[in-house]
Design a protein around this motif. Sequence first.
Motif, PDB file in Angstrom:
ATOM      1  N   VAL A 110     -15.785  -4.519  36.593  1.00 23.14           N
ATOM      2  CA  VAL A 110     -15.627  -3.423  35.635  1.00 23.14           C
ATOM      3  C   VAL A 110     -14.469  -2.512  36.063  1.00 23.14           C
ATOM      4  CG1 VAL A 110     -16.726  -1.349  34.681  1.00 23.14           C
ATOM      5  CG2 VAL A 110     -18.026  -3.482  34.872  1.00 23.14           C
ATOM      6  N   THR A 111     -14.426  -2.161  37.343  1.00 22.79           N
ATOM      7  CA  THR A 111     -13.350  -1.306  37.847  1.00 22.79           C
ATOM      8  C   THR A 111     -11.989  -1.951  37.623  1.00 22.79           C
ATOM      9  OG1 THR A 111     -14.914  -0.810  39.622  1.00 22.79           O
ATOM     10  CG2 THR A 111     -12.710   0.104  39.848  1.00 22.79           C
ATOM     11  N   CYS A 112     -11.937  -3.235  37.881  1.00 15.74           N
ATOM     12  CA  CYS A 112     -10.681  -3.976  37.734  1.00 15.74           C
ATOM     13  C   CYS A 112     -10.185  -3.929  36.293  1.00 15.74           C
ATOM     14  CB  CYS A 112     -10.892  -5.417  38.199  1.00 15.74           C
ATOM     15  SG  CYS A 112      -9.465  -6.465  37.945  1.00 15.74           S
ATOM     16  N   VAL A 113     -11.095  -4.152  35.336  1.00 19.02           N
ATOM     17  CA  VAL A 113     -10.696  -4.136  33.925  1.00 19.02           C
ATOM     18  C   VAL A 113     -10.245  -2.727  33.522  1.00 19.02           C
ATOM     19  CG1 VAL A 113     -11.493  -4.447  31.539  1.00 19.02           C
ATOM     20  CG2 VAL A 113     -12.202  -6.071  33.308  1.00 19.02           C
ATOM     21  N   LYS A 114     -11.025  -1.719  33.951  1.00 24.91           N
ATOM     22  CA  LYS A 114     -10.681  -0.327  33.617  1.00 24.91           C
ATOM     23  C   LYS A 114      -9.262  -0.003  34.081  1.00 24.91           C
ATOM     24  CE  LYS A 114     -15.025   2.221  33.344  1.00 24.91           C
ATOM     25  NZ  LYS A 114     -16.084   2.867  34.143  1.00 24.91           N
ATOM     26  N   ARG A 115      -8.975  -0.373  35.330  1.00 26.96           N
ATOM     27  CA  ARG A 115      -7.676  -0.054  35.920  1.00 26.96           C
ATOM     28  C   ARG A 115      -6.562  -0.829  35.208  1.00 26.96           C
ATOM     29  NH1 ARG A 115      -8.960  -1.341  41.078  1.00 26.96           N
ATOM     30  NH2 ARG A 115      -8.291  -3.485  40.754  1.00 26.96           N
ATOM     31  N   THR A 116      -6.776  -2.125  35.017  1.00 28.87           N
ATOM     32  CA  THR A 116      -5.720  -2.981  34.475  1.00 28.87           C
ATOM     33  C   THR A 116      -5.399  -2.624  33.024  1.00 28.87           C
ATOM     34  OG1 THR A 116      -6.614  -4.716  35.875  1.00 28.87           O
ATOM     35  CG2 THR A 116      -4.981  -5.382  34.270  1.00 28.87           C
ATOM     36  N   ALA A 117      -6.427  -2.352  32.236  1.00 24.59           N
ATOM     37  CA  ALA A 117      -6.217  -2.089  30.812  1.00 24.59           C
ATOM     38  C   ALA A 117      -5.337  -0.853  30.589  1.00 24.59           C
ATOM     39  CB  ALA A 117      -7.553  -1.934  30.100  1.00 24.59           C
ATOM     40  N   GLU A 118      -5.318   0.072  31.556  1.00 29.13           N
ATOM     41  CA  GLU A 118      -4.523   1.293  31.395  1.00 29.13           C
ATOM     42  C   GLU A 118      -3.066   1.107  31.788  1.00 29.13           C
ATOM     43  OE1 GLU A 118      -5.530   3.754  29.747  1.00 29.13           O
ATOM     44  OE2 GLU A 118      -7.668   3.247  29.696  1.00 29.13           O
ATOM     45  N   ALA A 125       3.247  -7.339  33.986  1.00 30.62           N
ATOM     46  CA  ALA A 125       3.281  -6.091  34.738  1.00 30.62           C
ATOM     47  C   ALA A 125       2.246  -6.087  35.854  1.00 30.62           C
ATOM     48  CB  ALA A 125       3.042  -4.922  33.785  1.00 30.62           C
ATOM     49  N   ALA A 126       1.036  -6.565  35.542  1.00 30.13           N
ATOM     50  CA  ALA A 126      -0.019  -6.572  36.549  1.00 30.13           C
ATOM     51  C   ALA A 126      -0.886  -7.808  36.354  1.00 30.13           C
ATOM     52  CB  ALA A 126      -0.876  -5.315  36.421  1.00 30.13           C
ATOM     53  N   VAL A 127      -1.234  -8.455  37.452  1.00 33.75           N
ATOM     54  CA  VAL A 127      -2.137  -9.608  37.393  1.00 33.75           C
ATOM     55  C   VAL A 127      -3.165  -9.449  38.506  1.00 33.75           C
ATOM     56  CG1 VAL A 127      -2.331 -12.122  37.433  1.00 33.75           C
ATOM     57  CG2 VAL A 127      -0.205 -11.069  36.657  1.00 33.75           C
ATOM     58  N   MET A 155      -0.721  -5.427  25.793  1.00 37.46           N
ATOM     59  CA  MET A 155      -1.991  -6.149  25.636  1.00 37.46           C
ATOM     60  C   MET A 155      -2.537  -6.569  26.988  1.00 37.46           C
ATOM     61  SD  MET A 155      -0.996 -10.057  24.651  1.00 37.46           S
ATOM     62  CE  MET A 155      -2.631 -10.546  25.153  1.00 37.46           C
ATOM     63  N   THR A 156      -3.834  -6.868  27.001  1.00 39.86           N
ATOM     64  CA  THR A 156      -4.467  -7.368  28.222  1.00 39.86           C
ATOM     65  C   THR A 156      -4.935  -8.797  27.994  1.00 39.86           C
ATOM     66  OG1 THR A 156      -5.242  -5.140  28.666  1.00 39.86           O
ATOM     67  CG2 THR A 156      -6.227  -6.911  29.963  1.00 39.86           C
TER      68      THR A 156
END
Lengths: 631, 196
Positions: A539-547, A525-527, A480-481
Motif C-alpha cells: 500500500v505504501t509503495c502504491v501511495k508513493r509511486t502514484a504521486e 520515472a519510477a519503477v 499514468m501508473t
Amino acid sequence: MHKEFLMGNEAIALGAIAAGVNLVSGYPGTPSTEVLETAAKRKAHGTYVEWSVNEKTAMEVAAGAAYAGARSLVTMKQVGLNVASDPLMSLAYIGVKGGMVILVADDPGPVSSQTEQDTRHFARFSKLPCFDPSSAQEAYEMVQEAFSYSERYQTPVFLRPTTRVCHGYASINVKDTDEYTVHHPDGFIKDSGRWVIFPRLSYQNHIRIEERNVRLSEDFSAYERNKIYYPQESPKDSSAAAQKGIAAGGISFTYVMEALKSAGTVPVLKVSTPHPFPERLALQFLDGLDEVLCLEELDPVIENELLRICGKFHLPVKIYGKLTHHVKNAGENSRDSVYQDIQNFLGLPAQDAGAPDAAAVQKTDSKTFTAKTADAPALPIRPPVLCAGCPHRASFYAVKTAMKGKKTIFCGDIGCYTLGNAMPLDMVDTCLCMGAGLGIAQGVSRIEPDTYCFAFVGDSTFFASAITGAVNAVYNQADMTLIILDNSTTAMTGHQPHPGTGRTMMGGVSSKVDIEAVLRGIGLAAVETVDPLDLEKAVTCVKRTAEEPGVKAVIFRSPCIAVTKPAGTVRILADKCISCKKCIRELGCPALTVTDGRICADPSLCTGCTLCSQLCPAGAMVMINGGDSNE
Amino acid sequence: MNKNIILCGVGGQGTVLASRLISAAAMDRDLPVMSAETIGMAQRGGSVFSHVRIGNGLFSPMIAYGEADIILGFEPGEAVRMLPYLKPDGAVVVSCRPIMPVTAALTGSAYNGDEMIGYLKKKVENLTVVESAKACGKIGSPKVLNILLLGAAVQSGALGLSEDDIRTAIKRLLPEKFHKLNFAALEYIRKHTLNA
C-alpha cells in the motif's frame, strides 16, 4: 495404426507430427493452447517448438521456416489472429515453399474470449484456403491433408477448429511412429523476385491467387471431406412437399447428423472447406431442392455462399439460416438448439415459410426439458473467481486501499486478473484486448487530467503487447501508473513459460528478460518491485509511486498459487473473531465462508497467503505452518 | 452398448479424472468413446461438466437433453442443474456435500444442500446418495470423492461398466502409490451403497 483417446487439439498436434512438421510456433489462447503443448510433448526428433512472444512473431517464425522449405505449424486463438494479421495479409501474397498450416481456434459462445469473430472471414479476406474439421478424428486427418494442399499450392492454409472440436475427446485411430512422414527441408534459396514484397510483385501474385482459388474451388468440390449425405430412404410424399436440404460445417454438422437420426430424412451438405467454397459440389446439392437450412456457428458464411451461388446461377432455392432469423445469430449451437431448428424447418409450411420472430428463435434452446426442473430450488450461481491465495487479489486490494477517496480509473487487461472486476474487489473499470489497458489509461488521462490513471497488465501480456504502450507513454509524456502483476507464468491458459521465466518449450533454460530492467530502459520515472502479500508495504509503495509525475510502474511480484506449494493455512480463533466479516466483505476469497454465523477458512482451499489476517481488526486469523492439510 | 454419462460438479473436484477413467475402461472393452468437458475460465470455482458417450454410431461428443443414462453429481446443486439431460428412467449418483459459492459468503445467500437432495429424491427414482464426508473420513482421504461416485455409479448398474473395468483403468492411469487408496474407496462404496 493404433487407437488413442485424444483431445481434438492433441489430435491436431499428432496429425502435424505424423505429417513431418519441422517447426511449431504459437501463443497460448483458449481454445488453441493444447496443440502446441502436445507438439512439444510428443514431437519427433529434430522438430523445433516454441511459445513465441505473441502471435505476430509466431506467424513470422513459422513463415520463415516455410520459406526455408520446412513444414511449419503456427497456433493461436481467433483474437490472436488479429495480432498476426499484418504478416498474414502479406504472406498470403508471397506464399511459402514448405507446407504451412495456420491453426486458428474459434470460440463460439464465446466461452472464454472477447469476441465471436469468425476466422472463415479472415480466410476469405486473405484469400487463403480454410479447412474446418467437425471432429477430433477428422482434425487429425485434415491437418495432414492441409499440409499437402499447402505444399501443392505453395500457400499457407488455415485449419480452423472451434471450441467443441478443440476440447472434445475421442478414441481415434492414429499412426504409429514408423508410419510418420519424414520431411527434409531443402533450405532457403535466395530469390528476391519471390521473397521480397514489392507493389509489382503483389499485383502479379494477386492475379495468380485469384486464378488459383478458382482451381482450388474445383479441387475442393472433389475433396472427400466436402460431401453430400443423401438419406437412405426417400421422403414419404415426394410430389407435394417442398424438397428440403441442410447445409452445415464444423461441430454443427455432427449435431445435424445426430438430430437426423430421429428428426427426418433430408440430404445434408457438409462443408469442410468454407474457402474457397466447393461451388460445383454445392450446385449438385442444390439441384432439385426448394429450401435449404444452413446450420453453422458464428457468422453465416455457408449461408452467404449458397445465396451467392443461387444468385449467380439463378436458382429458385430459398436459403434459410441466420440472415432469415430461422437460426439464432449469436452464441454457440447445441445438440438441442440444432434439433429444434431442424424440427422447425421440416415442420414449416412448404409454400412460404416466412421469417419467424427473431426473439423467439433466440430462446429455442431449452424449453421442454428445462421446464421439467422449473420447480427446483434456486440453484447456486458460481461465477469464476480468483483462486484462494491468488496474489492478484492482494495486488488489487493494495491499490484499492492506497487510492481510497481519490479519483481513479483502473484499466484492466486480458488474463486471470480480468477476474479482479468481480465484487467485492471491483477493480477493473475497462478491459478491451491484450495490452490495451496502457493506451486506454493514456487516452483517459488526456481528457481527465485530474484522474489517477492506472493500467494493470500481467507478465506474459506485458511481453506480448504492452511494451509498445509503455514506450508510447514515456515518449508522449503521459501521466499514468503501470501496475505489472508478475506471477511468473501465463496462468489463465494453463501455465505456459514466457520470456520472463527463463524456460522454453524445448526444455532449455534461457536468460530471463527482466521486466524492471525493460521499464528502466524505456525510461520510466519510477519503477518499484514489491511483494503484494506484504499488504502494508504494498500500500505504501502504491501511495508513493502514484504521486510521482509522469509514467511510473509498480511490479507486484508473487508466484501463481496454482503452481506453488502452499505456505500453510489460516485458522480463525473463535474467541477472538468479532464476526465483523471485514475479510469476507473486502476480499471475496473462496476459502472464507460463513457457517452458522461464524467465519471459517476452508483448509482444503486456503493457501496461507495471510492477506485476511493482515486486514483483520481483531487479530483473529492466525497462520498454521506446514500446510499438512493441503498437500 | 451405448451409454451417455454426465459428470458435473465444481472446478477442482476431480470430474475430469473420473471421466478419463470411464473412457479408459470403455476403450479397454474396444468400445468407441467420445467426451467433452469445461476448460478455461469457468474452471476457477465455476460449475463444470463432462459429457462421456460410449458406443457405435456417434457423431458428436455432446449429450442432448433427455439423453443421459446416468448423472454423476459431485455436488447436489450441480446435479440438479444437469437434470434436464437425464433420460426419464435414468440414474443419478450424487454426493450429499454442498459447496458454497463465493457469492454465498458475500451476499449471505447460502443454499441448502439437503433441499437439493430432497428435490432429487422427488424427481429421480434410481437415485444413490453418497455420504461423501463420512466415506472420505472412513477411508482417510478427501481425494477419493471421484472414485466413490464412480463406484456408486457401477453399483447402480446404469454405467454399463464393472468394478473390475474401473479397477483396471485405475491401474493403468494412476501412479501405483494411489492404487490402494482408490481400491479401498471402490470396496467401501460396494459395501455401503444406499439406494435412496
